[in-house]
Scaffold this motif. Structure first.
Motif, PDB file in Angstrom:
ATOM      1  N   ILE A   1      -4.789   4.460   6.045  1.00 23.33           N
ATOM      2  CA  ILE A   1      -4.939   4.122   5.857  1.00 23.33           C
ATOM      3  C   ILE A   1      -6.469   4.387   4.789  1.00 23.33           C
ATOM      4  O   ILE A   1      -6.770   3.599   5.659  1.00 23.33           O
ATOM      5  N   ASP A   2      -6.963   5.684   4.971  1.00 21.84           N
ATOM      6  CA  ASP A   2      -8.535   5.092   4.445  1.00 21.84           C
ATOM      7  C   ASP A   2      -8.644   4.926   2.890  1.00 21.84           C
ATOM      8  O   ASP A   2      -7.992   4.969   1.727  1.00 21.84           O
ATOM      9  N   PRO A   3      -9.779   3.224   3.347  1.00 13.05           N
ATOM     10  CA  PRO A   3      -9.597   2.168   1.953  1.00 13.05           C
ATOM     11  C   PRO A   3     -10.562   2.927   0.904  1.00 13.05           C
ATOM     12  O   PRO A   3     -10.105   2.435  -0.537  1.00 13.05           O
ATOM     13  N   GLU A   4     -11.855   3.986   1.209  1.00 16.06           N
ATOM     14  CA  GLU A   4     -11.784   4.569  -0.005  1.00 16.06           C
ATOM     15  C   GLU A   4     -10.160   5.591  -1.366  1.00 16.06           C
ATOM     16  O   GLU A   4     -10.705   5.846  -2.330  1.00 16.06           O
ATOM     17  N   ALA A   5      -9.127   5.627  -0.455  1.00 16.11           N
ATOM     18  CA  ALA A   5      -7.958   6.109  -0.448  1.00 16.11           C
ATOM     19  C   ALA A   5      -7.502   5.521  -1.490  1.00 16.11           C
ATOM     20  O   ALA A   5      -6.184   5.832  -2.748  1.00 16.11           O
ATOM     21  N   LYS A   6      -7.274   4.047  -1.429  1.00 16.50           N
ATOM     22  CA  LYS A   6      -6.621   3.091  -1.795  1.00 16.50           C
ATOM     23  C   LYS A   6      -6.340   3.446  -3.421  1.00 16.50           C
ATOM     24  O   LYS A   6      -5.297   3.202  -4.192  1.00 16.50           O
ATOM     25  N   GLY A   7      -7.667   3.776  -4.224  1.00 17.38           N
ATOM     26  CA  GLY A   7      -7.671   3.067  -5.474  1.00 17.38           C
ATOM     27  C   GLY A   7      -6.985   4.567  -6.282  1.00 17.38           C
ATOM     28  O   GLY A   7      -7.492   4.508  -7.598  1.00 17.38           O
ATOM     29  N   LYS A   8      -7.532   5.556  -5.776  1.00 17.40           N
ATOM     30  CA  LYS A   8      -6.885   6.755  -6.309  1.00 17.40           C
ATOM     31  C   LYS A   8      -5.599   6.994  -7.086  1.00 17.40           C
ATOM     32  O   LYS A   8      -4.522   6.364  -6.045  1.00 17.40           O
ATOM     33  N   HIS A   9      -4.953   8.047  -7.528  1.00 18.61           N
ATOM     34  CA  HIS A   9      -3.978   7.563  -8.044  1.00 18.61           C
ATOM     35  C   HIS A   9      -3.069   8.261  -8.387  1.00 18.61           C
ATOM     36  O   HIS A   9      -3.542   9.837  -7.616  1.00 18.61           O
ATOM     37  N   ILE A  10      -1.594   8.479  -7.990  1.00 18.41           N
ATOM     38  CA  ILE A  10      -0.790   9.690  -7.470  1.00 18.41           C
ATOM     39  C   ILE A  10       0.935   9.542  -7.913  1.00 18.41           C
ATOM     40  O   ILE A  10       0.736   8.572  -8.630  1.00 18.41           O
ATOM     41  N   PRO A  11       1.103  10.532  -8.330  1.00 17.58           N
ATOM     42  CA  PRO A  11       2.460  10.285  -8.774  1.00 17.58           C
ATOM     43  C   PRO A  11       3.115   9.079  -8.266  1.00 17.58           C
ATOM     44  O   PRO A  11       3.668   8.994  -7.289  1.00 17.58           O
ATOM     45  N   ARG A  12       4.323   8.609  -9.207  1.00 16.52           N
ATOM     46  CA  ARG A  12       5.112   7.207  -8.458  1.00 16.52           C
ATOM     47  C   ARG A  12       6.350   7.551  -8.041  1.00 16.52           C
ATOM     48  O   ARG A  12       7.179   8.850  -8.034  1.00 16.52           O
ATOM     49  N   MET A  13       7.050   7.212  -7.158  1.00 14.25           N
ATOM     50  CA  MET A  13       7.628   7.557  -6.363  1.00 14.25           C
ATOM     51  C   MET A  13       7.297   8.710  -5.429  1.00 14.25           C
ATOM     52  O   MET A  13       8.490   9.860  -5.348  1.00 14.25           O
ATOM     53  N   SER A  14       6.183   9.322  -4.494  1.00 13.73           N
ATOM     54  CA  SER A  14       6.123  10.131  -4.245  1.00 13.73           C
ATOM     55  C   SER A  14       5.727  10.714  -2.476  1.00 13.73           C
ATOM     56  O   SER A  14       6.016  11.549  -1.751  1.00 13.73           O
ATOM     57  N   ILE A  15       6.247   9.331  -2.540  1.00 14.25           N
ATOM     58  CA  ILE A  15       6.031   7.953  -0.575  1.00 14.25           C
ATOM     59  C   ILE A  15       7.503   7.914  -0.498  1.00 14.25           C
ATOM     60  O   ILE A  15       7.223   8.678   0.977  1.00 14.25           O
ATOM     61  N   GLN A  16       7.811   7.283  -0.969  1.00 10.64           N
ATOM     62  CA  GLN A  16       8.899   6.447  -0.899  1.00 10.64           C
ATOM     63  C   GLN A  16      10.219   7.865  -0.835  1.00 10.64           C
ATOM     64  O   GLN A  16      11.065   7.330   0.664  1.00 10.64           O
TER      65      GLN A  16
END
Length: 582
Positions: free
Chosen positions: A462-477
């Motif tokens: 995981i890129d540390p700068e990407a952790k704070g970016k928002h994405i749709p909920r339930m898009s990875i699981q």
């Protein structure tokens, strides 16, 4: 200016098929024919020049050998004429035949044999000394039969040596004779009787010289009176028809400018069949070359022009259909050239026209479907929230019992399951930080790790700068769950899931990679078609389809979603959110 426009207008009015035909005839066919005709003429001329040069060399070679034979005989005649001992023996008057034979055995018998060679048939001396007995190399001139041939010509000649030819009618070896006769008057003190030398050349040797060149040249030796002396076996007068003789292939070669060879010459007639064979070979070779050089480009150009003409005709017909509001795609193999690019552009244009026509109707239906999906999701969440206290109390009771009995691993899994359920039921916002989505996914992976043990593992990049970016909920699981269910479950060991999140100039790229069984390309295309369709097929791949629809709902089609898979190697699911939508 008007004339130039009229010319281009005229060219533009010609059908494409006839333009191609005109280009082929003018630029390919006619130049190939002209080049081969010119090449044939030049080759034929070179063959004739070369053969004429070979003929001149052949006749020069034969003439040189004949002159060498004659010069050898002339030199021998002069050597005999310079032998004073021979003069003295021949000019003596013998009292009786016995006296002559004694002299003959002692001196004259072997006197002339030492002058013999392969080119000389016989050496004789003629004299009017009647006290000598005719025999062997010495002849007494008494009557016509024993007279020296060519004597009158020799006496009329300005020199002492003369080359003559005649027919030998007497003796054992009758036939054609070529002889060098000479006067023996070097020593005036021995001039009581006339003496002449006669050296006969080996006619067979001359015949072999003339026949040496019969493959290309027929030769004939002609004397000073222009009479044929010796001819090669196939000289025209003996078997070669007049149609085989061409004036440019008749050669003459004088044997020399000496007095005794005055008028002697070699006449050579080329056997034109040899030249004709060479010309035929050149003709056939150039003909085959012309055929190949015409057929190969013609076939190549035919297929190339057919490809162009066929696709352009297809494009023209479909463009005509557009006028009638029929928007059909051109379903042929486009190719990678310019025409293929036109066809692809046309198909793209038709597809966009279809899309523009249908979007007005489909957009409302699509929005209604999305709203319906949201309602269904919310309803499902509401149903799952029914009596949550009962569920959590049950989990807490299980946790207390597991802890009391020392079931550490079970306790950890129950904790993870409890947290997973709380996050699933308590959160109602649709956009969450990437870090929270990863925490939620980690809880699910820990449960899967408990199920499969050492047979399953997972990693994060995981890129540390990407952790704070928002994405749709339930898009990875859901992607991880799909990988475990369809990709890894059929694998016996070494199951691995790798999750990456990279932030670059174009946006956020998230990948879920597994080393499962993968899928065939036909099955992958069907999967992508199913998740992009307005209706799910048989209720399969609901999780992946929900991820795709969420991305479209939140980002209005700006986000991209793709799946790559290779059978036996694994599957990679990826979605990309542009920078301006983060």
């Amino acid at each position: 200016m008007h004339k130039k426009k009229w010319t281009f207008r005229t060219v533009n009015d010609i059908p494409l098929r006839y333009k191609f035909l005109l280009i082929y005839v003018v630029s390919i066919l006619l130049p190939i024919i002209a080049i081969n005709l010119f090449f044939y003429q030049r080759t034929s001329a070179d063959i004739k020049v070369r053969e004429q040069e070979n003929l001149r060399k052949s006749i020069d070679r034969a003439a040189g050998e004949l002159v060498g034979m004659i010069d050898e005989s002339v030199a021998l005649s002069r050597m005999i004429a310079a032998d004073d001992s021979l003069y003295e023996a021949l000019d003596r008057t013998y009292n009786s035949p016995v006296d002559y034979y004694n002299e003959y055995h002692l001196f004259l018998r072997d006197k002339l044999t030492r002058y013999m060679s392969a080119n000389i048939l016989e050496v004789r001396i003629f004299t009017n000394n009647d006290t000598i007995q005719t025999g062997s190399h010495y002849i007494v001139m008494k009557d016509q039969e024993t007279t020296l041939p060519g004597l009158e010509q020799l006496n009329r000649a300005s020199g002492d040596i003369l080359v003559i030819d005649y027919e030998e009618q007497s003796g054992f070896s009758r036939g054609k004779r070529i002889s060098v006769i000479g006067k023996m008057k070097t020593f005036t003190s021995y001039a009581t009787y006339a003496k002449y030398s006669k050296i006969d050349l080996e006619v067979n040797r001359i015949f072999s010289i003339l026949n040496r060149e019969t493959n290309s040249l027929q030769l004939q030796l002609v004397d000073g009176n222009n009479r044929p002396v010796v001819s090669s076996a196939r000289f025209p007068s003996e078997g070669l028809s007049s149609s085989d003789i061409k004036s440019e292939y008749v050669l003459e070669k004088p044997l020399g400018n000496l007095a005794y060879l005055d008028g002697w010459k070699l006449i050579g007639v080329a056997d034109t069949r040899h030249v004709d064979e060479l010309l035929d070979e050149a003709r056939y070779s150039i003909l085959w070359l012309a055929i190949i050089s015409v057929i190969v480009p013609s076939v190549l150009i035919y297929f190339i022009l057919r490809s162009y003409h066929y696709r352009i005709r297809k494009l023209s017909r479909h463009m005509g259909k557009v006028r009638n509001e029929r928007f059909d795609l051109i379903e042929i193999q486009e190719g990678r050239d310019e025409i293929g690019g036109l066809i692809r552009t046309f198909n793209m244009m038709i597809s966009k026209i279809h899309s523009l026509i249908n979007d007005v109707y489909k957009l409302e239906i699509r929005h209604k479907d999305l709203e319906l999906d949201q309602v269904r999701t919310e309803l499902s969440m509401l149903q799952s929230q029914m009596n949550p206290h009962f569920l959590f109390n049950t989990l807490n009771a299980l946790l207390v019992v597991s802890t009391k009995n020392g079931y550490t691993e079970v306790s950890e899994i129950i904790k993870s399951l409890s947290l997973l359920m709380r996050q699933l039921l308590s959160r109602s916002d649709n956009l969450i930080a990437l870090e929270e989505e990863l925490q939620f996914t980690t809880l699910y992976l820990q449960i899967e790790k408990f199920r499969f043990g050492e047979l399953f593992d997972y990693t994060f990049d995981i890129d540390p700068e990407a952790k704070g970016k928002h994405i749709p909920r339930m898009s990875i699981q859901p992607l991880v769950e799909n990988a475990c269910k369809h990709g890894l479950q059929a694998r016996k060991n070494g199951r691995l899931i790798h999750i990456t999140a990279k932030l670059n100039e174009s946006g956020l790229v998230i990948r879920v990679i597994d080393n499962g069984i993968g899928m065939e390309q036909d099955k992958l295309r069907q999967l992508l078609q199913d998740i992009r369709s307005d209706q799910a097929r048989d209720g399969t791949h609901v999780g992946i389809r929900n991820v795709y629809r969420r991305l479209e709902l939140f980002y209005d089609g700006d986000a991209t979603f793709s799946i790559r898979s290779e059978q036996g190697i694994g599957t990679e699911a990826e979605f990309h959110i542009p920078t301006d939508r983060l």
